[in-house]
Enzyme design. Structure first.
Site, PDB file in Angstrom:
ATOM      1  N   LYS A 167       0.854  -1.176   0.000  1.00 48.81           N
ATOM      2  CA  LYS A 167       0.000   0.000   0.000  1.00 48.81           C
ATOM      3  C   LYS A 167       0.896   1.233   0.000  1.00 48.81           C
ATOM      4  O   LYS A 167       1.792   1.372   0.845  1.00 48.81           O
ATOM      5  CB  LYS A 167      -0.915   0.003   1.233  1.00 48.81           C
ATOM      6  CG  LYS A 167      -1.814   1.236   1.337  1.00 48.81           C
ATOM      7  CD  LYS A 167      -2.608   1.217   2.648  1.00 48.81           C
ATOM      8  CE  LYS A 167      -3.340   2.536   2.866  1.00 48.81           C
ATOM      9  NZ  LYS A 167      -4.018   2.578   4.174  1.00 48.81           N
ATOM     10  N   GLY A 179      -1.859  -2.665   4.436  1.00 48.79           N
ATOM     11  CA  GLY A 179      -0.882  -3.358   3.615  1.00 48.79           C
ATOM     12  C   GLY A 179       0.050  -4.204   4.461  1.00 48.79           C
ATOM     13  O   GLY A 179       0.372  -3.841   5.591  1.00 48.79           O
ATOM     14  N   TYR A 180       0.461  -5.347   3.901  1.00 48.60           N
ATOM     15  CA  TYR A 180       1.546  -6.082   4.551  1.00 48.60           C
ATOM     16  C   TYR A 180       2.775  -5.181   4.623  1.00 48.60           C
ATOM     17  O   TYR A 180       3.567  -5.246   5.559  1.00 48.60           O
ATOM     18  CB  TYR A 180       1.874  -7.346   3.752  1.00 48.60           C
ATOM     19  CG  TYR A 180       0.938  -8.503   4.004  1.00 48.60           C
ATOM     20  CD1 TYR A 180       1.118  -9.340   5.098  1.00 48.60           C
ATOM     21  CD2 TYR A 180      -0.132  -8.763   3.158  1.00 48.60           C
ATOM     22  CE1 TYR A 180       0.275 -10.408   5.340  1.00 48.60           C
ATOM     23  CE2 TYR A 180      -0.988  -9.821   3.391  1.00 48.60           C
ATOM     24  CZ  TYR A 180      -0.785 -10.646   4.480  1.00 48.60           C
ATOM     25  OH  TYR A 180      -1.641 -11.699   4.716  1.00 48.60           O
ATOM     26  N   GLU A 181       2.907  -4.335   3.609  1.00 48.16           N
ATOM     27  CA  GLU A 181       3.983  -3.341   3.542  1.00 48.16           C
ATOM     28  C   GLU A 181       3.333  -2.021   3.146  1.00 48.16           C
ATOM     29  O   GLU A 181       2.554  -1.981   2.190  1.00 48.16           O
ATOM     30  CB  GLU A 181       5.017  -3.779   2.515  1.00 48.16           C
ATOM     31  CG  GLU A 181       6.251  -2.919   2.423  1.00 48.16           C
ATOM     32  CD  GLU A 181       7.240  -3.449   1.398  1.00 48.16           C
ATOM     33  OE1 GLU A 181       8.400  -2.993   1.407  1.00 48.16           O
ATOM     34  OE2 GLU A 181       6.856  -4.314   0.574  1.00 48.16           O
ATOM     35  N   THR A 182       3.635  -0.945   3.874  1.00 49.27           N
ATOM     36  CA  THR A 182       3.029   0.356   3.592  1.00 49.27           C
ATOM     37  C   THR A 182       4.112   1.417   3.501  1.00 49.27           C
ATOM     38  O   THR A 182       5.034   1.456   4.322  1.00 49.27           O
ATOM     39  CB  THR A 182       2.022   0.748   4.687  1.00 49.27           C
ATOM     40  OG1 THR A 182       0.977  -0.234   4.737  1.00 49.27           O
ATOM     41  CG2 THR A 182       1.397   2.106   4.405  1.00 49.27           C
TER      42      THR A 182
END
Length: 488
Positions: free
Chosen positions: A323, A372-375
């Site tokens: 994200k 998100g898993y990653e933002t």
């Protein structure tokens, strides 16, 4: 109910948890000893299970019976152990691309055949008879797809019983008259626990058996065991448990098995950060299922307050792999601030033993209610298109000899290759490979496009997004990058 009655129930529930706390911790800590090492990837096949099942045919404590065949003729086996009056039936992979619990079943079988945990195993096996039907849909597993060879969803075949796999499941359930049934699945990694950024690593459901969603003793027992298991998972994946909507589905096996008198417990294995092959989730299945079998054998689940079931957050589906928020996107002479939700889609390789990623922009706009898993907060960063490196390379060796980070910092996201090997499906480096005549399309931020662009701040490229993977150019880190694309 008056408070004076609630307190004893709470104390009994706490005692039930405490009685298995040491067991659960020991199971978690010793897991590697029982993990079935031959099943270390998700894309497992029926042929990999047969040597394991054959070994249990020769073991004096186990009973193995052929109970059916798939459409393509693959054998469906039931592995049983124990001599207790409580019948527990566990089946997995009725959807061919949902193998996490199949692996966990063989871990559990390894545990049961070991000489360890004698007292706990005696308690389980003297009070329960356990029946395992791993990989109900082996034809689907062969090509890593949800549906069976006929093209139907076996989990929607409980009424017509059109498939031999569904017929087998019904026949086995009826012959066992199982008291408890564990319906073991995988769910999308994009589910989250409602209104949190936590992935729904494990989700549960005690399915309804009618449209009114009534709760009888059979369904209540399933709910209580789920509450017990939730408390175990919270120790290792806090906040990462969801509860499925319990709307009645008259065609589904779980709903009907509940109606037929078996306390049905649906377990769905979702996502866990950094666990692409779901091996940590497999471990959580192993620990929580064995602990549940112990509480079923002891009968301690009966004292668990039923209202705890509805305290488990509902499943939601608001997770992205990546994200990006507050990015500036120039369009027709104006700047717009947008959020991007990006997902990485798995594409099976030939033989269905491995995969590569082809990513997509999944959503654009205000994604403030998503996670998100990653933002990345891209405030101050402008989305820029990448360029084609002007010097073509001849082959893969030439590609791998390039300084990927230097090229990305210079704004290059594509490299031309004179001779792209026919067998190559994806680029192993963080640069897309393009054929000598391929024309790079103009950058478009649209749902469905491959997410490849640069993020520039004050004239300097700080990040690259290549095939949906975020690469930090300032730190020189590719993060969890797996592959870029090939455009011939």
């Amino acid at each position: 109910m008056h408070m004076k009655f609630l307190l004893p129930l709470f104390l009994l529930f706490s005692l039930a948890q405490a009685q298995t706390s040491d067991l659960t911790s020991s199971l978690y800590e010793t897991y590697d000893k029982y993990k079935e090492a031959t099943l270390d990837k998700r894309r497992i096949k029926h042929s990999q299970l047969q040597p394991l099942i054959d070994a249990y045919r020769k073991h004096p404590d186990f009973r193995v019976n052929k109970v059916g065949e798939s459409i393509e003729g693959r054998e469906l086996s039931l592995v049983s152990i124990g001599k207790g009056d409580i019948s527990v039936f566990l089946w997995s992979q009725m959807h061919g691309d949902e193998p996490t619990a199949t692996q966990a079943i063989f871990d559990i079988l390894n545990f049961l055949k070991s000489d360890d945990f004698k007292n706990e195993k005696r308690a389980i096996l003297e009070n329960c008879t356990l029946h395992f039907l791993p990989m109900l849909n082996p034809d689907g597993a062969e090509v890593f797809q949800r549906r069976n060879r006929l093209g139907i969803d076996v989990n929607r075949d409980a009424l017509r019983l059109q498939s031999p796999e569904g017929q087998t499941l019904k026949r086995v359930r009826d012959s066992l008259e199982a008291d408890f049934g564990f319906n073991l699945h995988d769910q999308s990694t994009y589910y989250n626990a409602e209104r949190t950024e936590k992935p729904a690593t494990i989700s549960y459901l005690a399915p309804a058996y009618n449209y009114e969603k009534d709760i009888n003793e059979v369904r209540a027992n399933a709910m209580k065991v789920i509450v017990f298991m939730n408390n175990i998972i919270q120790k290792y994946a806090p906040g990462q448990v969801g509860r499925y909507n319990d709307d009645f589905e008259p065609r589904a096996f779980g709903d009907n098995i509940q109606k037929w008198g078996t306390s049905a417990i649906l377990i769905e294995s979702g996502g866990y950060p950094g666990d692409v092959e779901k091996q940590e989730i497999r471990k959580l299945n192993y620990v929580s299922i064995l602990s549940a079998l112990y509480t079923i054998a002891q009968g301690s689940y009966k004292d668990i307050p039923l209202e705890r079931y509805n305290e488990i957050p509902e499943n939601d589906r608001k997770l992205f792999d990546l994200k990006i928020v507050n990015a500036t996107f120039p369009l027709l002479g104006k700047n717009y601030q947008i959020d991007l939700g990006i997902n990485r889609l798995e594409v099976n390789k030939e033989g269905y033993n491995d995969f590569w990623y082809s990513s997509r922009v999944w959503d654009i706009g205000d994604l403030s209610t998503y996670y998100g898993y990653e933002t990345l907060d891209a405030t101050g960063y402008v989305i820029r298109p990448g360029k084609v490196y002007p010097t073509p390379v001849n082959n893969m060796a030439g590609l791998e000899g390039l300084d990927t980070f230097a090229l990305l910092r210079a704004g290059y996201t594509y490299v031309r290759m004179q001779n792209i090997p026919k067998e190559k499906l994806s680029s192993p480096v963080a640069l897309h490979i393009v054929g000598k005549n391929y024309k790079i399309p103009d950058l478009a931020m649209e749902v469905g496009v491959n997410p490849t662009f640069l993020l520039e701040k004050n004239g300097k490229v700080g990040y690259a997004v290549i095939n949906g993977f975020l690469i930090n150019l300032s730190e020189g880190k590719t993060g969890n990058f797996k592959n870029a694309m090939i455009y011939r």
